[in-house]
Design a protein around this motif. Structure first.
Motif, PDB file in Angstrom:
ATOM      1  N   ALA A  67       0.830  -1.212   0.000  1.00 40.81           N
ATOM      2  CA  ALA A  67       0.000   0.000   0.000  1.00 40.81           C
ATOM      3  C   ALA A  67       0.860   1.257   0.000  1.00 40.81           C
ATOM      4  O   ALA A  67       0.371   2.341   0.265  1.00 40.81           O
ATOM      5  N   SER A  68       2.136   1.118  -0.306  1.00 39.71           N
ATOM      6  CA  SER A  68       3.073   2.221  -0.154  1.00 39.71           C
ATOM      7  C   SER A  68       3.360   2.946  -1.459  1.00 39.71           C
ATOM      8  O   SER A  68       3.232   2.398  -2.547  1.00 39.71           O
ATOM      9  N   ALA A  69       3.785   4.189  -1.287  1.00 35.17           N
ATOM     10  CA  ALA A  69       4.204   5.032  -2.403  1.00 35.17           C
ATOM     11  C   ALA A  69       5.209   6.033  -1.859  1.00 35.17           C
ATOM     12  O   ALA A  69       5.374   6.179  -0.648  1.00 35.17           O
ATOM     13  N   LEU A  70       5.893   6.699  -2.750  1.00 38.56           N
ATOM     14  CA  LEU A  70       6.836   7.752  -2.374  1.00 38.56           C
ATOM     15  C   LEU A  70       6.445   9.022  -3.111  1.00 38.56           C
ATOM     16  O   LEU A  70       6.249   8.999  -4.332  1.00 38.56           O
ATOM     17  N   LEU A  71       6.292  10.106  -2.369  1.00 36.17           N
ATOM     18  CA  LEU A  71       6.158  11.423  -2.972  1.00 36.17           C
ATOM     19  C   LEU A  71       7.574  11.956  -3.047  1.00 36.17           C
ATOM     20  O   LEU A  71       8.171  12.331  -2.033  1.00 36.17           O
ATOM     21  N   ASP A  72       8.157  11.902  -4.253  1.00 36.10           N
ATOM     22  CA  ASP A  72       9.574  12.259  -4.375  1.00 36.10           C
ATOM     23  C   ASP A  72       9.767  13.767  -4.328  1.00 36.10           C
ATOM     24  O   ASP A  72       8.795  14.543  -4.251  1.00 36.10           O
ATOM     25  N   LEU A  73      11.003  14.193  -4.359  1.00 34.79           N
ATOM     26  CA  LEU A  73      11.322  15.610  -4.201  1.00 34.79           C
ATOM     27  C   LEU A  73      10.854  16.470  -5.368  1.00 34.79           C
ATOM     28  O   LEU A  73      10.810  17.687  -5.240  1.00 34.79           O
TER      29      LEU A  73
END
Length: 122
Positions: A83-89
């Motif tokens: 259920a994970s994600a990354l909001l990158d820079l």
């Protein structure tokens, strides 16, 4: 695990870059920003783990990951896999890097940083 630098400068297996890690914490049903991944470690609301304070990671019976540390009484923190994600820079939402989910890329980052923290003894 051995990390190799590819021709494009990225590592393989892929490691999670800095940004906000989004997921579902163990015991919750709400998907939210759990912590920020930074050069120094993992920073959450009122808690932080520097890379050298992380003693390990494991898969749990609850189909999730547990990041272990003796720094806090809880022994670390955990989240459900998948259920994970990354909001990158750059503001982009990333769920996979080179075919790996961001969950595993985070585990790779922890492993990579732990190897970098080891200082040679002379």
């Amino acid at each position: 695990m051995e990390f190799r630098k590819r021709d494009d400068g990225r590592l393989f297996p892929p490691v999670l870059p800095n940004g906000d890690f989004i997921g579902v914490a163990h015991g919750s049903h709400l998907r939210q920003v759990l912590f920020s991944v930074r050069d120094e470690g993992l920073y959450g609301e009122g808690v932080f783990l520097l890379w050298h304070e992380i003693t390990g990671v494991s898969l749990t019976d609850a189909k999730g990951f547990q990041i272990r540390s003796g720094k806090y009484a809880s022994g670390g923190f955990g989240f459900y896999a998948g259920a994970s994600a990354l909001l990158d820079l750059t503001g982009e939402i990333v769920t996979r890097i080179d075919g790996y989910t961001v969950d595993y890329c985070l585990m790779n980052r922890i492993s990579y940083e732990s190897k970098r923290q080891v200082q040679p003894i002379y």
